[in-house]
Motif scaffolding. Structure first.
Motif, PDB file in Angstrom:
ATOM      1  N   ARG A 119       0.823  -1.214   0.000  1.00 27.45           N
ATOM      2  CA  ARG A 119       0.000   0.000   0.000  1.00 27.45           C
ATOM      3  C   ARG A 119       0.851   1.255   0.000  1.00 27.45           C
ATOM      4  O   ARG A 119       0.530   2.243  -0.650  1.00 27.45           O
ATOM      5  CB  ARG A 119      -0.915   0.012   1.231  1.00 27.45           C
ATOM      6  N   ARG A 120       1.946   1.201   0.716  1.00 32.11           N
ATOM      7  CA  ARG A 120       2.811   2.383   0.797  1.00 32.11           C
ATOM      8  C   ARG A 120       3.591   2.582  -0.506  1.00 32.11           C
ATOM      9  O   ARG A 120       3.900   3.715  -0.877  1.00 32.11           O
ATOM     10  CB  ARG A 120       3.784   2.259   1.979  1.00 32.11           C
ATOM     11  N   LEU A 121       3.911   1.498  -1.199  1.00 32.11           N
ATOM     12  CA  LEU A 121       4.561   1.629  -2.508  1.00 32.11           C
ATOM     13  C   LEU A 121       3.592   2.178  -3.543  1.00 32.11           C
ATOM     14  O   LEU A 121       3.957   3.020  -4.374  1.00 32.11           O
ATOM     15  CB  LEU A 121       5.112   0.281  -2.964  1.00 32.11           C
ATOM     16  N   LEU A 122       2.357   1.709  -3.514  1.00 28.23           N
ATOM     17  CA  LEU A 122       1.356   2.233  -4.442  1.00 28.23           C
ATOM     18  C   LEU A 122       1.091   3.712  -4.175  1.00 28.23           C
ATOM     19  O   LEU A 122       0.862   4.486  -5.106  1.00 28.23           O
ATOM     20  CB  LEU A 122       0.057   1.440  -4.326  1.00 28.23           C
ATOM     21  N   ALA A 123       1.141   4.091  -2.909  1.00 35.45           N
ATOM     22  CA  ALA A 123       0.918   5.497  -2.561  1.00 35.45           C
ATOM     23  C   ALA A 123       2.064   6.377  -3.031  1.00 35.45           C
ATOM     24  O   ALA A 123       1.867   7.540  -3.391  1.00 35.45           O
ATOM     25  CB  ALA A 123       0.738   5.637  -1.050  1.00 35.45           C
ATOM     26  N   ASP A 124       3.280   5.828  -3.060  1.00 36.01           N
ATOM     27  CA  ASP A 124       4.459   6.598  -3.466  1.00 36.01           C
ATOM     28  C   ASP A 124       5.468   5.657  -4.128  1.00 36.01           C
ATOM     29  O   ASP A 124       6.354   5.110  -3.474  1.00 36.01           O
ATOM     30  CB  ASP A 124       5.091   7.282  -2.253  1.00 36.01           C
ATOM     31  N   PRO A 125       5.332   5.455  -5.444  1.00 38.15           N
ATOM     32  CA  PRO A 125       6.227   4.526  -6.138  1.00 38.15           C
ATOM     33  C   PRO A 125       7.694   4.927  -6.118  1.00 38.15           C
ATOM     34  O   PRO A 125       8.558   4.092  -6.426  1.00 38.15           O
ATOM     35  CB  PRO A 125       5.673   4.513  -7.578  1.00 38.15           C
ATOM     36  N   SER A 126       8.019   6.158  -5.746  1.00 32.10           N
ATOM     37  CA  SER A 126       9.434   6.524  -5.654  1.00 32.10           C
ATOM     38  C   SER A 126      10.149   5.688  -4.600  1.00 32.10           C
ATOM     39  O   SER A 126      11.382   5.565  -4.622  1.00 32.10           O
ATOM     40  CB  SER A 126       9.582   8.018  -5.329  1.00 32.10           C
ATOM     41  N   ARG A 127       9.389   5.084  -3.699  1.00 33.48           N
ATOM     42  CA  ARG A 127       9.977   4.220  -2.674  1.00 33.48           C
ATOM     43  C   ARG A 127      10.557   2.938  -3.265  1.00 33.48           C
ATOM     44  O   ARG A 127      11.288   2.216  -2.589  1.00 33.48           O
ATOM     45  CB  ARG A 127       8.915   3.895  -1.613  1.00 33.48           C
ATOM     46  N   LEU A 128      10.251   2.667  -4.517  1.00 34.51           N
ATOM     47  CA  LEU A 128      10.849   1.511  -5.180  1.00 34.51           C
ATOM     48  C   LEU A 128      12.365   1.639  -5.274  1.00 34.51           C
ATOM     49  O   LEU A 128      13.065   0.633  -5.407  1.00 34.51           O
ATOM     50  CB  LEU A 128      10.241   1.322  -6.570  1.00 34.51           C
ATOM     51  N   ASP A 129      12.878   2.862  -5.201  1.00 33.89           N
ATOM     52  CA  ASP A 129      14.336   3.029  -5.192  1.00 33.89           C
ATOM     53  C   ASP A 129      14.937   2.349  -3.968  1.00 33.89           C
ATOM     54  O   ASP A 129      16.022   1.759  -4.041  1.00 33.89           O
ATOM     55  CB  ASP A 129      14.702   4.513  -5.196  1.00 33.89           C
ATOM     56  N   THR A 130      14.243   2.426  -2.844  1.00 31.24           N
ATOM     57  CA  THR A 130      14.689   1.721  -1.642  1.00 31.24           C
ATOM     58  C   THR A 130      14.559   0.219  -1.830  1.00 31.24           C
ATOM     59  O   THR A 130      15.481  -0.549  -1.501  1.00 31.24           O
ATOM     60  CB  THR A 130      13.867   2.169  -0.423  1.00 31.24           C
ATOM     61  N   VAL A 131      13.428  -0.214  -2.366  1.00 33.22           N
ATOM     62  CA  VAL A 131      13.187  -1.642  -2.562  1.00 33.22           C
ATOM     63  C   VAL A 131      14.250  -2.240  -3.479  1.00 33.22           C
ATOM     64  O   VAL A 131      14.697  -3.371  -3.268  1.00 33.22           O
ATOM     65  CB  VAL A 131      11.770  -1.878  -3.119  1.00 33.22           C
ATOM     66  N   GLU A 132      14.675  -1.493  -4.477  1.00 36.75           N
ATOM     67  CA  GLU A 132      15.680  -2.014  -5.404  1.00 36.75           C
ATOM     68  C   GLU A 132      16.980  -2.366  -4.678  1.00 36.75           C
ATOM     69  O   GLU A 132      17.666  -3.316  -5.063  1.00 36.75           O
ATOM     70  CB  GLU A 132      15.956  -1.018  -6.523  1.00 36.75           C
ATOM     71  N   THR A 133      17.299  -1.639  -3.627  1.00 37.36           N
ATOM     72  CA  THR A 133      18.528  -1.960  -2.881  1.00 37.36           C
ATOM     73  C   THR A 133      18.416  -3.312  -2.181  1.00 37.36           C
ATOM     74  O   THR A 133      19.437  -3.917  -1.848  1.00 37.36           O
ATOM     75  CB  THR A 133      18.854  -0.872  -1.833  1.00 37.36           C
ATOM     76  N   TRP A 134      17.194  -3.771  -1.948  1.00 35.82           N
ATOM     77  CA  TRP A 134      17.016  -5.064  -1.287  1.00 35.82           C
ATOM     78  C   TRP A 134      17.397  -6.231  -2.199  1.00 35.82           C
ATOM     79  O   TRP A 134      17.675  -7.321  -1.719  1.00 35.82           O
ATOM     80  CB  TRP A 134      15.565  -5.243  -0.859  1.00 35.82           C
ATOM     81  N   THR A 135      17.369  -6.019  -3.497  1.00 33.26           N
ATOM     82  CA  THR A 135      17.533  -7.130  -4.435  1.00 33.26           C
ATOM     83  C   THR A 135      18.934  -7.739  -4.403  1.00 33.26           C
ATOM     84  O   THR A 135      19.128  -8.854  -4.904  1.00 33.26           O
ATOM     85  CB  THR A 135      17.207  -6.694  -5.872  1.00 33.26           C
TER      86      THR A 135
END
Length: 226
Positions: free
Chosen positions: A117-133
Protein backbone atom coordinates in the motif's frame (compact mmCIF):
# COMPACT_ATOMS: atom_id res chain seq x y z
CA UNK A 1 -6.22 4.67 24.04
CA UNK A 2 -4.78 1.32 22.98
CA UNK A 3 -1.42 0.62 24.58
CA UNK A 4 1.02 -2.24 24.15
CA UNK A 5 -0.25 -3.77 27.38
CA UNK A 6 -3.91 -3.62 26.38
CA UNK A 7 -3.13 -4.99 22.91
CA UNK A 8 -1.16 -7.92 24.34
CA UNK A 9 -3.91 -8.57 26.87
CA UNK A 10 -6.44 -8.78 24.02
CA UNK A 11 -4.22 -11.16 22.07
CA UNK A 12 -3.66 -13.31 25.16
CA UNK A 13 -7.42 -13.44 25.75
CA UNK A 14 -7.90 -14.86 22.24
CA UNK A 15 -5.07 -17.38 22.62
CA UNK A 16 -5.58 -21.11 22.12
CA UNK A 17 -2.80 -22.97 23.96
CA UNK A 18 -3.60 -26.13 22.03
CA UNK A 19 -2.92 -24.41 18.70
CA UNK A 20 0.26 -22.66 19.75
CA UNK A 21 2.59 -25.71 19.46
CA UNK A 22 1.08 -26.57 16.09
CA UNK A 23 1.76 -23.05 14.85
CA UNK A 24 5.33 -23.15 16.16
CA UNK A 25 5.94 -26.42 14.32
CA UNK A 26 4.36 -25.10 11.12
CA UNK A 27 6.10 -21.71 10.96
CA UNK A 28 9.40 -23.04 12.36
CA UNK A 29 10.72 -19.61 13.38
CA UNK A 30 11.85 -19.65 17.03
CA UNK A 31 9.51 -17.22 18.79
CA UNK A 32 6.48 -17.32 21.06
CA UNK A 33 3.15 -18.36 19.53
CA UNK A 34 -0.21 -17.78 21.17
CA UNK A 35 -2.48 -19.78 18.88
CA UNK A 36 -4.56 -16.82 17.64
CA UNK A 37 -5.95 -17.04 14.10
CA UNK A 38 -5.33 -14.38 11.47
CA UNK A 39 -9.06 -13.42 11.25
CA UNK A 40 -9.06 -12.87 15.02
CA UNK A 41 -5.92 -10.74 14.81
CA UNK A 42 -7.39 -8.75 11.92
CA UNK A 43 -10.58 -8.03 13.87
CA UNK A 44 -8.58 -6.85 16.87
CA UNK A 45 -6.27 -4.67 14.77
CA UNK A 46 -9.20 -3.12 12.91
CA UNK A 47 -10.80 -2.18 16.19
CA UNK A 48 -7.61 -0.63 17.52
CA UNK A 49 -6.98 1.20 14.27
CA UNK A 50 -10.40 2.85 14.31
CA UNK A 51 -9.67 4.71 17.53
CA UNK A 52 -6.05 5.71 16.94
CA UNK A 53 -4.19 8.42 15.07
CA UNK A 54 -1.70 7.36 12.42
CA UNK A 55 1.14 8.42 14.71
CA UNK A 56 -0.19 6.29 17.56
CA UNK A 57 -0.74 3.32 15.26
CA UNK A 58 2.86 3.48 14.06
CA UNK A 59 4.08 3.62 17.65
CA UNK A 60 1.93 0.64 18.67
CA UNK A 61 2.98 -1.34 15.58
CA UNK A 62 6.62 -0.72 16.45
CA UNK A 63 6.09 -1.87 20.03
CA UNK A 64 4.15 -4.97 18.97
CA UNK A 65 6.85 -5.95 16.49
CA UNK A 66 9.55 -5.64 19.12
CA UNK A 67 7.84 -8.22 21.36
CA UNK A 68 8.79 -10.90 18.80
CA UNK A 69 5.50 -12.70 19.48
CA UNK A 70 4.16 -14.17 16.26
CA UNK A 71 0.63 -12.81 16.60
CA UNK A 72 1.89 -9.44 17.81
CA UNK A 73 4.00 -9.06 14.68
CA UNK A 74 1.05 -9.98 12.49
CA UNK A 75 -1.05 -7.41 14.38
CA UNK A 76 1.68 -4.80 13.85
CA UNK A 77 1.45 -5.34 10.09
CA UNK A 78 -2.36 -5.29 10.16
CA UNK A 79 -2.34 -1.92 11.94
CA UNK A 80 -0.53 -0.42 8.94
CA UNK A 81 -2.33 -2.27 6.14
CA UNK A 82 -4.46 0.47 4.65
CA UNK A 83 -4.58 2.06 1.22
CA UNK A 84 -5.12 5.62 2.43
CA UNK A 85 -2.83 6.58 5.26
CA UNK A 86 -1.86 10.18 5.76
CA UNK A 87 0.80 11.01 6.63
CA UNK A 88 2.45 7.71 5.78
CA UNK A 89 6.21 8.26 5.73
CA UNK A 90 6.67 7.01 9.30
CA UNK A 91 4.61 3.92 8.48
CA UNK A 92 6.72 3.21 5.40
CA UNK A 93 9.96 3.74 7.31
CA UNK A 94 8.82 1.32 10.00
CA UNK A 95 7.72 -1.36 7.51
CA UNK A 96 11.00 -1.03 5.62
CA UNK A 97 12.94 -1.37 8.89
CA UNK A 98 11.24 -4.71 9.55
CA UNK A 99 12.46 -6.32 6.34
CA UNK A 100 15.91 -7.22 7.58
CA UNK A 101 14.35 -9.15 10.48
CA UNK A 102 12.07 -11.31 8.34
CA UNK A 103 12.70 -14.98 9.04
CA UNK A 104 9.48 -16.76 8.08
CA UNK A 105 7.04 -16.42 5.21
CA UNK A 106 3.82 -15.68 7.12
CA UNK A 107 4.99 -12.63 9.05
CA UNK A 108 6.97 -11.46 6.02
CA UNK A 109 3.91 -11.67 3.78
CA UNK A 110 1.67 -9.76 6.20
CA UNK A 111 4.29 -7.03 6.47
CA UNK A 112 4.73 -6.98 2.69
CA UNK A 113 0.97 -6.59 2.33
CA UNK A 114 1.23 -3.41 4.39
CA UNK A 115 4.25 -2.33 2.35
CA UNK A 116 2.39 -2.79 -0.94
CA UNK A 117 0.00 0.00 0.00
CA UNK A 118 2.81 2.38 0.80
CA UNK A 119 4.56 1.63 -2.51
CA UNK A 120 1.36 2.23 -4.44
CA UNK A 121 0.92 5.50 -2.56
CA UNK A 122 4.46 6.60 -3.47
CA UNK A 123 6.23 4.53 -6.14
CA UNK A 124 9.43 6.52 -5.65
CA UNK A 125 9.98 4.22 -2.67
CA UNK A 126 10.85 1.51 -5.18
CA UNK A 127 14.34 3.03 -5.19
CA UNK A 128 14.69 1.72 -1.64
CA UNK A 129 13.19 -1.64 -2.56
CA UNK A 130 15.68 -2.01 -5.40
CA UNK A 131 18.53 -1.96 -2.88
CA UNK A 132 17.02 -5.06 -1.29
CA UNK A 133 17.53 -7.13 -4.44
CA UNK A 134 21.26 -7.56 -3.76
CA UNK A 135 20.98 -8.18 -0.02
CA UNK A 136 22.71 -11.28 1.38
CA UNK A 137 19.55 -11.80 3.45
CA UNK A 138 17.22 -14.09 1.48
CA UNK A 139 14.01 -12.72 3.03
CA UNK A 140 15.00 -9.19 2.07
CA UNK A 141 15.58 -10.23 -1.55
CA UNK A 142 12.24 -12.05 -1.55
CA UNK A 143 10.42 -9.00 -0.12
CA UNK A 144 11.34 -6.97 -3.20
CA UNK A 145 9.14 -9.27 -5.31
CA UNK A 146 6.36 -9.91 -2.81
CA UNK A 147 5.90 -6.21 -2.04
CA UNK A 148 5.65 -5.30 -5.73
CA UNK A 149 2.93 -7.83 -6.62
CA UNK A 150 0.34 -5.06 -7.26
CA UNK A 151 2.17 -4.29 -10.49
CA UNK A 152 1.29 -7.75 -11.81
CA UNK A 153 -2.44 -7.11 -11.49
CA UNK A 154 -3.21 -4.23 -13.87
CA UNK A 155 -4.94 -5.12 -17.12
CA UNK A 156 -4.24 -1.71 -18.65
CA UNK A 157 -1.23 -0.27 -16.84
CA UNK A 158 -0.33 3.36 -17.30
CA UNK A 159 3.06 3.93 -18.97
CA UNK A 160 4.70 4.57 -15.61
CA UNK A 161 3.24 1.35 -14.21
CA UNK A 162 4.36 -0.63 -17.25
CA UNK A 163 7.84 0.76 -16.66
CA UNK A 164 7.71 -0.44 -13.05
CA UNK A 165 6.55 -3.85 -14.26
CA UNK A 166 9.59 -4.09 -16.51
CA UNK A 167 11.84 -2.81 -13.73
CA UNK A 168 10.70 -5.57 -11.37
CA UNK A 169 11.02 -8.18 -14.11
CA UNK A 170 14.63 -7.04 -14.37
CA UNK A 171 15.06 -7.79 -10.68
CA UNK A 172 13.43 -11.18 -11.18
CA UNK A 173 15.84 -11.93 -14.02
CA UNK A 174 18.66 -11.44 -11.54
CA UNK A 175 17.07 -14.03 -9.26
CA UNK A 176 16.54 -16.90 -11.67
CA UNK A 177 19.84 -18.60 -10.86
CA UNK A 178 19.32 -18.25 -7.11
CA UNK A 179 19.05 -21.79 -5.70
CA UNK A 180 16.92 -20.84 -2.70
CA UNK A 181 13.43 -22.38 -2.85
CA UNK A 182 11.72 -19.27 -1.49
CA UNK A 183 13.37 -17.04 -4.10
CA UNK A 184 12.44 -19.39 -6.92
CA UNK A 185 8.89 -19.55 -5.56
CA UNK A 186 8.69 -15.74 -5.41
CA UNK A 187 9.80 -15.41 -9.03
CA UNK A 188 7.22 -18.01 -10.06
CA UNK A 189 4.52 -16.25 -8.02
CA UNK A 190 5.25 -12.89 -9.66
CA UNK A 191 5.23 -14.39 -13.16
CA UNK A 192 2.12 -16.50 -12.56
CA UNK A 193 0.16 -13.49 -11.31
CA UNK A 194 1.47 -11.41 -14.20
CA UNK A 195 0.36 -14.05 -16.70
CA UNK A 196 -3.29 -13.38 -15.79
CA UNK A 197 -2.99 -9.80 -17.04
CA UNK A 198 0.06 -9.69 -19.32
CA UNK A 199 0.67 -13.14 -20.77
CA UNK A 200 3.03 -11.84 -23.44
CA UNK A 201 5.49 -10.40 -20.93
CA UNK A 202 5.41 -13.63 -18.95
CA UNK A 203 6.08 -15.71 -22.07
CA UNK A 204 8.92 -13.39 -23.08
CA UNK A 205 10.52 -13.69 -19.66
CA UNK A 206 10.27 -17.47 -19.66
CA UNK A 207 11.63 -17.70 -23.18
CA UNK A 208 14.67 -15.71 -22.14
CA UNK A 209 15.24 -16.90 -18.58
CA UNK A 210 13.14 -20.01 -18.03
CA UNK A 211 15.96 -22.49 -18.56
CA UNK A 212 17.86 -20.97 -15.64
CA UNK A 213 14.90 -21.41 -13.27
CA UNK A 214 14.29 -24.50 -11.20
CA UNK A 215 11.85 -26.81 -13.02
CA UNK A 216 9.16 -26.46 -10.34
CA UNK A 217 9.34 -22.66 -10.54
CA UNK A 218 9.25 -22.61 -14.33
CA UNK A 219 6.22 -24.91 -14.31
CA UNK A 220 4.42 -22.78 -11.71
CA UNK A 221 5.16 -19.55 -13.57
CA UNK A 222 3.65 -20.98 -16.78
CA UNK A 223 0.73 -22.77 -15.14
CA UNK A 224 -1.94 -20.30 -16.30
CA UNK A 225 -0.57 -19.75 -19.79
CA UNK A 226 -2.55 -21.34 -22.60
Amino acid sequence: MVTLDTALTALEAAADPAKAPEMAAYHKAPRRYLGVTVPQITDLANGWRAEMTVEDRVALADALWQTDIHEARVAAAKLLTQARLRPDQAAWDLIASWVSSFDAWAIADHACDAGERRLLADPSRLDTVETWTTSPHMWTRRAALVMTLPWTKQNFPKPEDAAIRDRVLGWAAGYVADPDWFIQKAVAWWLRDLSKHDADRTRAFLARHGEAMKPFARKEAARLLA
